[in-house]
Motif scaffolding. Structure first.
Motif, PDB file in Angstrom:
ATOM      1  N   ALA A  99       1.029  -1.421   0.166  1.00  0.00           N
ATOM      2  CA  ALA A  99       0.178  -0.076   0.139  1.00  0.00           C
ATOM      3  C   ALA A  99       1.062   0.817  -0.275  1.00  0.00           C
ATOM      4  CB  ALA A  99      -1.091   0.327   1.126  1.00  0.00           C
ATOM      5  N   THR A 157       1.413  -4.429   3.280  1.00  0.00           N
ATOM      6  CA  THR A 157       0.049  -4.903   4.396  1.00  0.00           C
ATOM      7  C   THR A 157       0.052  -5.050   5.719  1.00  0.00           C
ATOM      8  OG1 THR A 157      -0.895  -5.533   2.181  1.00  0.00           O
ATOM      9  CG2 THR A 157      -0.658  -3.926   2.409  1.00  0.00           C
ATOM     10  N   ALA A 231      -5.361   3.508   4.710  1.00  0.00           N
ATOM     11  CA  ALA A 231      -4.148   3.065   3.829  1.00  0.00           C
ATOM     12  C   ALA A 231      -3.230   3.373   5.200  1.00  0.00           C
ATOM     13  CB  ALA A 231      -3.277   3.282   2.703  1.00  0.00           C
ATOM     14  N   THR A 269      -4.700  -5.711   7.252  1.00  0.00           N
ATOM     15  CA  THR A 269      -5.421  -6.335   6.370  1.00  0.00           C
ATOM     16  C   THR A 269      -6.914  -7.401   7.482  1.00  0.00           C
ATOM     17  OG1 THR A 269      -3.974  -8.466   5.827  1.00  0.00           O
ATOM     18  CG2 THR A 269      -3.607  -6.597   4.671  1.00  0.00           C
ATOM     19  N   GLN A 278      -6.458  -3.101   3.669  1.00  0.00           N
ATOM     20  CA  GLN A 278      -6.401  -2.768   4.815  1.00  0.00           C
ATOM     21  C   GLN A 278      -7.619  -1.753   5.525  1.00  0.00           C
ATOM     22  OE1 GLN A 278      -2.718   0.234   4.102  1.00  0.00           O
ATOM     23  NE2 GLN A 278      -2.258  -0.539   6.483  1.00  0.00           N
TER      24      GLN A 278
END
Length: 483
Positions: A99, A157, A231, A269, A278
């Motif tokens: 991300a 993530t 994020a 996540t 996420q």
């Protein structure tokens, strides 16, 4: 006496033919040599990119910063520019394992969009790239102008550390801005700066022009809208603060007094989450004592929200993530602002095991007039919400309507409507501590959307959210504060 005879025609034509042949030979030679000359004297690039970073080769996140220069004599809209930062995935399965977020940009992070893309064919030093684009709201670069610093973060993530030593675009030695040809720039889809991993350079006009069709320019984010896809790396992510969020660690209630902690604010996540997967996770944990209790809260620093549509996709929990069940936990999405005669609060409170003498599972939707005198109106929805739900609050013309998955569950009006601008918050807390023993509860939030201009349906909100994330716009805030 001079001769009156004229020269034969052939004697007059041949010099001209010889001249034309000479010109043709010279032209042919020039044509043949032009590619050689062109390669040695390429046109100056239309764009130039400088790069720096302050992270070591092994780090929690890559932190590249870029400057884009317009090297032409005409203004260049930033919406026509694309940047690519090339890297090698660290054994992760695909682009969804990565991300990005924007920490700072002179024209605002609300105008920065991005996506992580897996390359069709891996090369030495790159099998993915982070692609950054800019909305029309970023404006244009005047001739010779510099975008100034565009600071972003790229991270896994699963929050494991990155190994950047084999990343093509990473250079630990560039602590200050320097030209970086391993970061590529494109203008209307055409390679305009740098060298791609396969060796294609901007000076190779045919290959550079064959990079693909020009993407449609990104429009400016809509005015009066806040969207966040959450994020982030964690509670201390600088982008979280830059984007207007506060992790609560202050004293006071509700729940167990003065137990608010940043430890419970994470961004893992989660199954069922959209886009990169996420979510914001708020964990309330306890061992059954006040000293061993931690509550979690995330809210906007600004109180600038009143009329319009508030929407969030939330996963409520009926069971703890660890330990025994039975706690009176409160999983809350609410707004609050003002004091005294301007006090305003709109609540969605989910209590899987009930609370305050009433059984659960239940959702209380509440509009407050006066907290001190407990002056409020509410509706209780008695059912389990142990999964993902889209929760809406719509405020217009003094009427507040609460919606759950497209169904209206409560309406208040008259004096029970906001009288002040408010902040938007997510809380997870304990009403009381009925027994001893370690346990932890999770409340997840996939995204938040607010629109000050319109009252929208669930389908309209979901369509807007999908449109934003489909363009790589994981955050923007164009809501103005009242004066």
């Amino acid at each position: 006496m001079a001769s009156s005879r004229r020269r034969p025609p052939g004697r007059r034509v041949w010099p001209r033919i010889r001249l034309l042949l000479l010109v043709a030979v010279v032209a042919a030679g020039g044509t043949a040599l032009y590619p050689v000359w062109k390669a040695a004297h390429p046109d100056p690039p239309e764009l130039k990119v400088r790069y720096r970073t302050d992270t070591p080769a092994t780090a929690a996140a890559a932190k590249p910063s870029f400057e884009v220069f317009n090297e032409t004599e005409k203004a260049v809209p930033l919406s026509e520019v694309t940047l690519r930062y090339w890297f090698t995935a660290d054994g992760a399965p695909g682009p969804s394992s990565y991300a990005f977020n924007c920490v700072n940009a002179a024209f605002g992070c609300s105008n920065v969009a991005g996506r992580v893309v897996a390359m069709d064919q891996a090369t030495d030093g790159a099998d993915h790239y982070l692609e950054l684009r800019f909305t029309a709201g970023a404006g244009s670069l005047k001739p010779g102008a510099n975008s100034k610093g565009i600071d972003v973060q790229l991270f896994r993530t699963d929050h494991k550390k990155l190994k950047q030593s084999d990343d093509r675009s990473f250079d630990a030695g560039m602590r200050s801005y320097k030209e970086a040809e391993k970061v590529t720039a494109y203008k209307r889809g055409v390679l305009a700066w740098g060298e791609e991993p396969d060796g294609t350079e901007a000076s190779d006009e045919k290959k550079a022009a064959a990079r693909g069709a020009a993407p449609d320019p990104l429009p400016a984010p809509p005015a009066g809208v806040l969207f966040d896809d959450f994020a982030y790396q964690g509670a201390k992510d600088p982008a979280l603060f830059k984007h207007g969020w506060l992790v609560r660690t202050s004293k006071g209630g509700p729940g167990i007094e003065s137990t608010w902690s940043a430890d419970g604010v994470t961004f893992p996540t989660a199954e069922g989450a959209h886009a990169d997967g996420q979510v914001l996770n708020l964990r309330a944990s306890t061992d059954g004592t006040e000293a061993g209790t931690k509550q979690a809260s995330l809210g906007t620093a600004a109180s600038k929200f009143r009329d319009g549509t508030y929407a969030a996709r939330i996963h409520f929990s009926d069971e703890p993530a660890t330990g025994d069940s039975g706690d009176h936990v409160n999983q809350t999405f609410y707004t609050i602002g003002g004091t005294g005669s301007k006090y305003s609060e709109l609540d969605n409170e989910y209590m899987p095991n009930g609370g305050w003498g009433r059984p659960g599972p239940k959702l209380d939707t509440v509009t407050w007039f006066d907290h001190k005198t407990n002056d409020r109106v509410y509706e209780t929805t008695n059912k389990s919400l142990d999964t993902w739900h889209t929760v809406l609050i719509r405020v217009k013309d003094g009427v507040v309507a609460y919606w759950l998955d497209g169904k209206k569950v409560f309406l208040s009006d008259g004096k029970y409507a906001p009288r002040a601008d408010m902040s938007v918050n997510f809380n997870h807390w304990f009403i009381d501590l009925p027994f001893k023993g370690d346990r932890a509860w999770d409340m997840k939030v996939d995204w938040l959307y607010y629109n000050t201009n319109e009252t929208l349906s669930v389908k309209e909100v979901q369509s807007a959210v999908e449109g934003f994330t489909g363009k790589g716009m994981n955050y923007f805030d164009t809501v103005r504060e009242s004066r």
